[in-house]
Design a protein around this motif. Structure first.
Motif, PDB file in Angstrom:
ATOM      1  N   ARG A  48       2.534  48.917  28.694  1.00 51.47           N
ATOM      2  CA  ARG A  48       1.885  49.842  29.623  1.00 51.47           C
ATOM      3  C   ARG A  48       1.437  49.110  30.884  1.00 51.47           C
ATOM      4  N   ASN A  49       1.129  49.879  31.893  1.00 49.50           N
ATOM      5  CA  ASN A  49       0.600  49.377  33.150  1.00 49.50           C
ATOM      6  C   ASN A  49      -0.899  49.160  32.952  1.00 49.50           C
ATOM      7  N   SER A  50      -1.365  47.928  33.106  1.00 49.31           N
ATOM      8  CA  SER A  50      -2.786  47.647  32.871  1.00 49.31           C
ATOM      9  C   SER A  50      -3.692  48.290  33.909  1.00 49.31           C
ATOM     10  N   ASP A  51      -3.158  48.573  35.098  1.00 49.43           N
ATOM     11  CA  ASP A  51      -3.962  49.236  36.122  1.00 49.43           C
ATOM     12  C   ASP A  51      -4.117  50.731  35.847  1.00 49.43           C
ATOM     13  N   ARG A  52      -3.217  51.298  35.037  1.00 56.56           N
ATOM     14  CA  ARG A  52      -3.261  52.720  34.710  1.00 56.56           C
ATOM     15  C   ARG A  52      -3.003  52.904  33.216  1.00 56.56           C
ATOM     16  N   PRO A  53      -3.920  52.469  32.361  1.00 58.89           N
ATOM     17  CA  PRO A  53      -3.687  52.532  30.915  1.00 58.89           C
ATOM     18  C   PRO A  53      -3.509  53.938  30.362  1.00 58.89           C
ATOM     19  N   GLU A  54      -3.917  54.953  31.131  1.00 55.27           N
ATOM     20  CA  GLU A  54      -3.735  56.331  30.669  1.00 55.27           C
ATOM     21  C   GLU A  54      -2.293  56.811  30.871  1.00 55.27           C
ATOM     22  N   SER A  55      -1.516  56.077  31.639  1.00 57.15           N
ATOM     23  CA  SER A  55      -0.109  56.432  31.882  1.00 57.15           C
ATOM     24  C   SER A  55       0.702  56.264  30.599  1.00 57.15           C
ATOM     25  N   PRO A  56       1.831  56.934  30.511  1.00 55.08           N
ATOM     26  CA  PRO A  56       2.673  56.782  29.323  1.00 55.08           C
ATOM     27  C   PRO A  56       3.112  55.331  29.122  1.00 55.08           C
ATOM     28  N   SER A  57       3.234  54.955  27.875  1.00 55.85           N
ATOM     29  CA  SER A  57       3.686  53.613  27.517  1.00 55.85           C
ATOM     30  C   SER A  57       5.170  53.644  27.186  1.00 55.85           C
ATOM     31  N   LEU A  58       5.842  52.546  27.457  1.00 53.74           N
ATOM     32  CA  LEU A  58       7.230  52.392  27.027  1.00 53.74           C
ATOM     33  C   LEU A  58       7.214  51.835  25.613  1.00 53.74           C
ATOM     34  N   ILE A  59       8.084  52.362  24.772  1.00 56.00           N
ATOM     35  CA  ILE A  59       8.157  51.910  23.390  1.00 56.00           C
ATOM     36  C   ILE A  59       9.510  51.243  23.172  1.00 56.00           C
ATOM     37  N   PHE A  60       9.490  50.031  22.630  1.00 58.65           N
ATOM     38  CA  PHE A  60      10.697  49.261  22.367  1.00 58.65           C
ATOM     39  C   PHE A  60      10.834  48.964  20.880  1.00 58.65           C
ATOM     40  N   THR A  61      12.052  48.975  20.372  1.00 60.58           N
ATOM     41  CA  THR A  61      12.313  48.404  19.056  1.00 60.58           C
ATOM     42  C   THR A  61      12.333  46.892  19.253  1.00 60.58           C
ATOM     43  N   PRO A  62      12.251  46.101  18.190  1.00 60.39           N
ATOM     44  CA  PRO A  62      12.339  44.648  18.372  1.00 60.39           C
ATOM     45  C   PRO A  62      13.625  44.209  19.079  1.00 60.39           C
ATOM     46  N   ALA A  63      14.747  44.835  18.781  1.00 63.03           N
ATOM     47  CA  ALA A  63      16.014  44.476  19.441  1.00 63.03           C
ATOM     48  C   ALA A  63      15.983  44.825  20.925  1.00 63.03           C
ATOM     49  N   GLU A  64      15.441  45.986  21.253  1.00 61.30           N
ATOM     50  CA  GLU A  64      15.327  46.385  22.657  1.00 61.30           C
ATOM     51  C   GLU A  64      14.390  45.447  23.415  1.00 61.30           C
ATOM     52  N   TRP A  65      13.298  45.065  22.769  1.00 54.07           N
ATOM     53  CA  TRP A  65      12.348  44.159  23.401  1.00 54.07           C
ATOM     54  C   TRP A  65      13.011  42.810  23.687  1.00 54.07           C
ATOM     55  N   GLY A  66      13.752  42.315  22.706  1.00 54.21           N
ATOM     56  CA  GLY A  66      14.460  41.051  22.894  1.00 54.21           C
ATOM     57  C   GLY A  66      15.416  41.108  24.070  1.00 54.21           C
ATOM     58  N   ALA A  67      16.152  42.202  24.192  1.00 52.09           N
ATOM     59  CA  ALA A  67      17.087  42.365  25.305  1.00 52.09           C
ATOM     60  C   ALA A  67      16.340  42.468  26.627  1.00 52.09           C
ATOM     61  N   PHE A  68      15.224  43.173  26.636  1.00 49.22           N
ATOM     62  CA  PHE A  68      14.416  43.310  27.848  1.00 49.22           C
ATOM     63  C   PHE A  68      13.886  41.950  28.298  1.00 49.22           C
ATOM     64  N   VAL A  69      13.301  41.196  27.375  1.00 53.30           N
ATOM     65  CA  VAL A  69      12.742  39.887  27.712  1.00 53.30           C
ATOM     66  C   VAL A  69      13.842  38.936  28.173  1.00 53.30           C
ATOM     67  N   SER A  70      14.970  38.962  27.495  1.00 58.28           N
ATOM     68  CA  SER A  70      16.095  38.117  27.891  1.00 58.28           C
ATOM     69  C   SER A  70      16.549  38.451  29.310  1.00 58.28           C
ATOM     70  N   GLY A  71      16.667  39.741  29.602  1.00 57.91           N
ATOM     71  CA  GLY A  71      17.048  40.162  30.939  1.00 57.91           C
ATOM     72  C   GLY A  71      16.029  39.755  31.980  1.00 57.91           C
ATOM     73  N   ALA A  72      14.746  39.835  31.629  1.00 58.83           N
ATOM     74  CA  ALA A  72      13.687  39.449  32.561  1.00 58.83           C
ATOM     75  C   ALA A  72      13.758  37.961  32.859  1.00 58.83           C
ATOM     76  N   ARG A  73      14.020  37.166  31.848  1.00 53.99           N
ATOM     77  CA  ARG A  73      14.112  35.717  32.048  1.00 53.99           C
ATOM     78  C   ARG A  73      15.294  35.351  32.933  1.00 53.99           C
ATOM     79  N   GLU A  74      16.327  36.152  32.890  1.00 54.69           N
ATOM     80  CA  GLU A  74      17.517  35.901  33.706  1.00 54.69           C
ATOM     81  C   GLU A  74      17.388  36.506  35.103  1.00 54.69           C
ATOM     82  N   GLY A  75      16.239  37.132  35.391  1.00 57.90           N
ATOM     83  CA  GLY A  75      15.990  37.684  36.701  1.00 57.90           C
ATOM     84  C   GLY A  75      16.451  39.124  36.878  1.00 57.90           C
ATOM     85  N   GLU A  76      16.844  39.773  35.778  1.00 59.17           N
ATOM     86  CA  GLU A  76      17.315  41.146  35.870  1.00 59.17           C
ATOM     87  C   GLU A  76      16.189  42.128  36.187  1.00 59.17           C
ATOM     88  N   PHE A  77      14.963  41.807  35.772  1.00 58.08           N
ATOM     89  CA  PHE A  77      13.809  42.670  35.986  1.00 58.08           C
ATOM     90  C   PHE A  77      12.753  41.921  36.758  1.00 58.08           C
TER      91      PHE A  77
END
Length: 80
Positions: A48-77
């Protein structure tokens, strides 16, 4: 030109429960310096966005989270 409206349909095959995040233990994703918080709830990762905790949260499965973090480390996000 006529205005058009679209109705949002429920996601088919979503496969994720409606998690109760009210008692989740939220942690800063960047040692307190970022705008994103994460929580581990019932085998899923919520983000979630810490500045707006009332906003909807994104929900990831462990596999989705791994792909997201990997992409972030590679500069995709941009997490800033």
């Amino acid at each position: 030109m006529a205005e058009s409206t679209t109705q949002q349909k429920p996601l088919v095959g979503w496969g994720k429960p409606d998690l109760d995040l009210s008692s989740a233990e939220w942690r800063s994703s960047s040692r307190g310096m970022g705008d994103v918080q994460i929580a581990f709830v019932e085998g899923f990762i919520a983000m979630r966005n810490s500045d707006r905790p009332e906003s909807p949260s994104l929900i990831f499965t462990p596999a989705e989270w791994g792909a997201f973090v990997s992409g972030a480390r590679e500069g995709e996000f941009d997490l800033t």
